[in-house]
Design a protein around this motif. Structure first.
Motif, short mmCIF file in Angstrom:
data_model
loop_
_atom_site.label_atom_id
_atom_site.label_comp_id
_atom_site.label_asym_id
_atom_site.label_seq_id
_atom_site.Cartn_x
_atom_site.Cartn_y
_atom_site.Cartn_z
N GLY A 25 37.11 47.80 38.34
CA GLY A 25 36.73 48.27 37.01
C GLY A 25 37.91 48.28 36.05
N LEU A 26 39.06 48.71 36.52
CA LEU A 26 40.26 48.72 35.67
C LEU A 26 40.68 47.30 35.32
CD1 LEU A 26 42.35 51.60 37.29
CD2 LEU A 26 41.11 51.63 35.14
N PHE A 27 40.55 46.38 36.26
CA PHE A 27 40.91 45.00 35.96
C PHE A 27 39.89 44.34 35.04
CE2 PHE A 27 44.25 45.01 39.15
CZ PHE A 27 45.17 44.17 38.55
N ALA A 28 38.66 44.81 35.06
CA ALA A 28 37.68 44.31 34.10
C ALA A 28 38.09 44.69 32.68
CB ALA A 28 36.29 44.85 34.43
N VAL A 29 38.57 45.92 32.53
CA VAL A 29 39.07 46.35 31.21
C VAL A 29 40.32 45.56 30.84
CG1 VAL A 29 39.97 48.30 29.88
CG2 VAL A 29 38.12 48.66 31.53
N PHE A 30 41.21 45.37 31.81
CA PHE A 30 42.42 44.56 31.61
C PHE A 30 42.06 43.17 31.09
CE2 PHE A 30 45.34 41.38 33.36
CZ PHE A 30 46.59 41.88 33.05
N ALA A 154 46.39 38.15 46.21
CA ALA A 154 47.77 37.67 46.33
C ALA A 154 47.90 36.25 45.79
CB ALA A 154 48.23 37.72 47.79
N LEU A 155 46.94 35.39 46.10
CA LEU A 155 47.00 34.01 45.63
C LEU A 155 46.88 33.94 44.11
CD1 LEU A 155 44.84 32.24 48.37
CD2 LEU A 155 47.33 32.37 48.19
N LEU A 156 45.98 34.72 43.52
CA LEU A 156 45.84 34.74 42.07
C LEU A 156 47.11 35.25 41.41
CD1 LEU A 156 42.21 36.10 41.57
CD2 LEU A 156 43.04 33.79 41.10
N LEU A 179 42.38 34.94 34.69
CA LEU A 179 43.01 35.43 35.91
C LEU A 179 42.73 36.92 36.13
CD1 LEU A 179 46.40 33.51 35.70
CD2 LEU A 179 44.53 33.11 37.31
N GLY A 180 42.74 37.70 35.04
CA GLY A 180 42.41 39.11 35.16
C GLY A 180 40.97 39.31 35.62
N ALA A 184 39.46 41.05 39.07
CA ALA A 184 38.39 42.05 39.06
C ALA A 184 37.28 41.65 40.04
CB ALA A 184 37.82 42.21 37.65
N LEU A 185 36.88 40.39 40.03
CA LEU A 185 35.82 39.93 40.92
C LEU A 185 36.26 39.99 42.39
CD1 LEU A 185 34.47 36.86 38.91
CD2 LEU A 185 33.36 39.08 39.23
#
Length: 212
Positions: A25-30, A154-156, A179-180, A184-185
């Protein structure tokens, strides 16, 4: 490290799936902030520098939640992974708090040496996720999906490091958003897998237990 002591391993183990989902969820906002920045003149920083490290902090908590179910079967891998994740927790916490202070206007821009904390995050993300992925893959073929999913963050992150070092922090346009969103996914998939599917990190059930 052991399963006893000051660290609440049982609590971390119960919350590992939720920690990964919250991190997603935080990375979705990111990703959304970077997406807005790609089509407007709004600067994403320092907001993204709060949501990103906070997302990694929760992801590291999720990784540590894998430790109790792995340590007896793959002790060296799981202990090394826990150390890497613990280093990441320190870096993510300090970075998120400092950037939050800047976002709230309580502190100024951090000094140049502050960027060195990114090395602590890198330790948690790259060797941390990779080590736990290997540990999970070594336990049981049924956990192959989870192990492969743990490789993705890690790869991303490595792809992003190469991109920033060669093209710059915002090039090509939309790359931080993509990438963000990918992170998230990936974290969401890990969290849902831990919540809904049996994995090799779960305690083995004996035939006697099954009859009961």
């Amino acid at each position: 490290m052991s399963r006893t002591g000051a660290i609440p391993w049982g609590s971390l183990e119960r919350r590992r799936g939720g920690a990964f989902v919250a991190a997603a969820g935080l990375f979705a906002v990111f990703a959304a902030l970077w997406g807005v920045a790609a089509v407007t003149d709004i600067g994403p920083r320092p907001a993204v520098d709060v949501f990103g490290p906070a997302g990694w902090l929760l992801a590291f908590v999720g990784l540590l939640g894998l430790y109790p179910g792995l340590v007896e079967r793959v002790p060296w891998n799981s202990r090394a992974g826990a150390v890497f994740a613990g280093v990441g927790v320190v870096g993510a916490t300090v970075t998120a708090v400092a950037n939050l202070g800047q976002l709230a206007g309580m502190t100024g821009e951090p000094p140049a040496w502050f960027a060195a904390l990114n090395l602590l995050l890198l330790v948690g993300i790259v060797p941390g996720f990779l080590t736990f992925a290997v540990a999970v893959l070594r336990t049981d073929v049924r956990a192959r999906t989870l192990g492969l999913l743990l490789l993705v963050p890690a790869l991303l992150f490595v792809v992003n490091i190469v991109r920033v070092s060669t093209l710059g922090p915002r090039a090509p346009t939309g790359a931080p958003f993509v990438l963000g969103g990918g992170q998230a996914l990936a974290l969401l998939a890990i969290g849902l897998r831990l919540r809904t599917g049996a994995t090799a990190t779960d305690p083995a059930q004996s035939p006697a237990d099954a009859t009961h």
